[in-house]
Design a protein around this motif. Structure first.
Motif, PDB file in Angstrom:
ATOM      1  N   TRP A 179      24.214  77.292  36.799  1.00 24.55           N
ATOM      2  CA  TRP A 179      24.883  78.550  37.144  1.00 24.55           C
ATOM      3  C   TRP A 179      25.904  78.330  38.251  1.00 24.55           C
ATOM      4  O   TRP A 179      26.979  78.959  38.251  1.00 24.55           O
ATOM      5  CB  TRP A 179      23.859  79.604  37.551  1.00 24.55           C
ATOM      6  N   ILE A 182      29.169  77.227  36.984  1.00 22.02           N
ATOM      7  CA  ILE A 182      29.923  78.316  36.357  1.00 22.02           C
ATOM      8  C   ILE A 182      30.586  79.192  37.410  1.00 22.02           C
ATOM      9  O   ILE A 182      31.750  79.575  37.278  1.00 22.02           O
ATOM     10  CB  ILE A 182      28.992  79.174  35.474  1.00 22.02           C
ATOM     11  N   ARG A 183      29.868  79.500  38.482  1.00 19.91           N
ATOM     12  CA  ARG A 183      30.301  80.532  39.421  1.00 19.91           C
ATOM     13  C   ARG A 183      31.034  80.002  40.651  1.00 19.91           C
ATOM     14  O   ARG A 183      31.649  80.786  41.378  1.00 19.91           O
ATOM     15  CB  ARG A 183      29.072  81.323  39.897  1.00 19.91           C
ATOM     16  N   PHE A 254      28.995  76.807  30.592  1.00 16.73           N
ATOM     17  CA  PHE A 254      28.354  78.044  30.163  1.00 16.73           C
ATOM     18  C   PHE A 254      27.412  77.767  28.985  1.00 16.73           C
ATOM     19  O   PHE A 254      26.317  78.318  28.918  1.00 16.73           O
ATOM     20  CB  PHE A 254      29.403  79.085  29.779  1.00 16.73           C
ATOM     21  N   TRP A 257      24.347  76.181  30.296  1.00 16.89           N
ATOM     22  CA  TRP A 257      23.452  77.172  30.892  1.00 16.89           C
ATOM     23  C   TRP A 257      22.673  77.916  29.813  1.00 16.89           C
ATOM     24  O   TRP A 257      21.480  78.175  29.963  1.00 16.89           O
ATOM     25  CB  TRP A 257      24.255  78.157  31.742  1.00 16.89           C
ATOM     26  N   SER A 328      30.465  86.330  35.445  1.00 18.21           N
ATOM     27  CA  SER A 328      30.486  84.918  35.067  1.00 18.21           C
ATOM     28  C   SER A 328      31.753  84.212  35.543  1.00 18.21           C
ATOM     29  O   SER A 328      31.961  83.036  35.248  1.00 18.21           O
ATOM     30  CB  SER A 328      30.359  84.774  33.547  1.00 18.21           C
ATOM     31  N   LYS A 330      34.466  82.799  38.578  1.00 21.29           N
ATOM     32  CA  LYS A 330      34.291  82.050  39.818  1.00 21.29           C
ATOM     33  C   LYS A 330      34.289  82.964  41.044  1.00 21.29           C
ATOM     34  O   LYS A 330      35.026  83.953  41.097  1.00 21.29           O
ATOM     35  CB  LYS A 330      35.424  81.028  39.976  1.00 21.29           C
TER      36      LYS A 330
END
Length: 342
Positions: A179, A182-183, A254, A257, A328, A330
């Motif tokens: 995660w 992704i972020r 993603f 994940w 989802s 940044k």
């Protein structure tokens, strides 16, 4: 009979959804002191889970509520038997929530260090103890014919229970690291990606050891051997774990994940399917076990609850899918400028 079976499946599904959703923020909190090298890194990690973590824990309340309403006898015996472990989990979750709120209220290093430790403890302890609790359920709990627990907290800390705890921690660490890829961006995202790559062989090794230990210490495989088609569930787990590595190599974070989420759900159902129809198997004598059939509510209660669940759970799931899509993207420096993190 059919209603009890349906509710047994729903009970397992709600726990699987909770582990899938809350697993990544428990993982991020457990990684917090190791990946959070700077103040920006720490704030970015909190922001990465901030808009979602409290919504994720709604599934814990839902799973607990369903346990109480559908299987009240099981609920009573479980909470009395696992009282110490469950209270530790509850206190840790409360501590984590308070930490998110209080950490940035005072701009002093000592103050922030205290709450940083609380974020880690409040994340790692539930991750470990949820695994310990379910590992002991898979193995069997020492309860007598009256549902009285014949042990203590240290009885739960047996090798198989601790192995299940380690597996849960590894699953959640992987989920959280993915995660973050992704972020977050920059060096933090790069370190999270590298850590996910290092965690993969550890997770795979622990999962293999757990499967072997499950065959030795539990009766979970009995249902699978009786109906070989059920081996599709652990096969999905294997495919999902392989998928994590594949998508990591492709830098499709993603998708990696989602593969991690599928791993958590399929691992949970591996245990739930192996348990059926037992909810709380007794290690003292099989006849003392609580099952979906001798611990359930009345048929009328189960029917009314089923209607409610069929109406509202899809709506909640749709809302969470929307929320995950919305958050989802940044985390930016503009986001970090806001004190509110969720």
């Amino acid at each position: 009979m059919e209603l009890q079976s349906v509710w047994f499946f729903l009970w397992g599904l709600l726990w699987a959804v909770f582990f899938m959703t809350d697993g990544f923020d428990l993982g991020i909190g457990s990684l917090y002191p190791f990946l959070g090298r700077s103040e920006r890194d720490k704030n970015m990690m909190i922001h990465a889970m901030g808009p979602l973590w409290d919504g994720n824990e709604v599934w814990l309340i839902t799973a607990g509520g369903v346990t109480f309403a559908a299987f009240p006898l099981f609920y009573a015996v479980m909470f009395s038997s696992l009282y110490s472990a469950l209270m530790l989990i509850l206190f840790a979750l409360i501590l984590r929530g308070v930490s998110f709120e209080f950490r940035n209220k005072v701009n002093r290093p000592a103050w922030k260090r205290v709450w940083d430790v609380c974020i880690f403890v409040g994340s790692f302890v539930p991750a470990l103890l949820f695994g310990v609790a379910f590992g002991n359920i898979f193995k069997g709990i020492p309860i007598d014919q009256d549902g009285v627990y014949l042990g203590n907290l240290f009885t739960l800390l047996n090798p198989y229970g601790l192995l299940a705890g380690v597996l849960f921690v590894c699953l959640f660490l992987m989920h959280g690291a993915l995660w973050l890829t992704i972020r977050t961006d920059g060096d933090l995202a790069g370190r999270a990606e590298r850590l996910a790559g290092l965690l993969w062989p550890v997770l795979t090794g622990v999962a293999v050891v757990f499967l072997v230990a499950t065959y030795i210490f539990t009766a979970l495989y009995d249902n699978y051997l009786a109906r070989p088609v059920l081996f599709l569930v652990p096969a999905i787990s294997v495919a999902a774990i392989v998928g994590i590595k594949y998508f990591l190599m492709q830098k499709a974070f993603f998708r990696a994940w989602f593969a991690s989420a599928a791993t958590i759900v399929s691992c949970t159902f591996f245990g739930v399917i192996g348990l059926f129809p037992n909810l709380f198997p007794s290690s003292v004598k099989a006849e003392y076990s609580l099952t979906a059939f001798n611990a359930s509510s009345s048929p009328l209660t189960l029917k009314i609850m089923l209607i409610v669940v069929l109406l509202f759970v899809p709506a909640v799931l749709a809302y969470q899918v929307w929320a995950y899509r919305l958050f989802s993207v940044k985390v930016t420096d503009e986001d970090l400028a806001h004190e509110e993190m969720y």
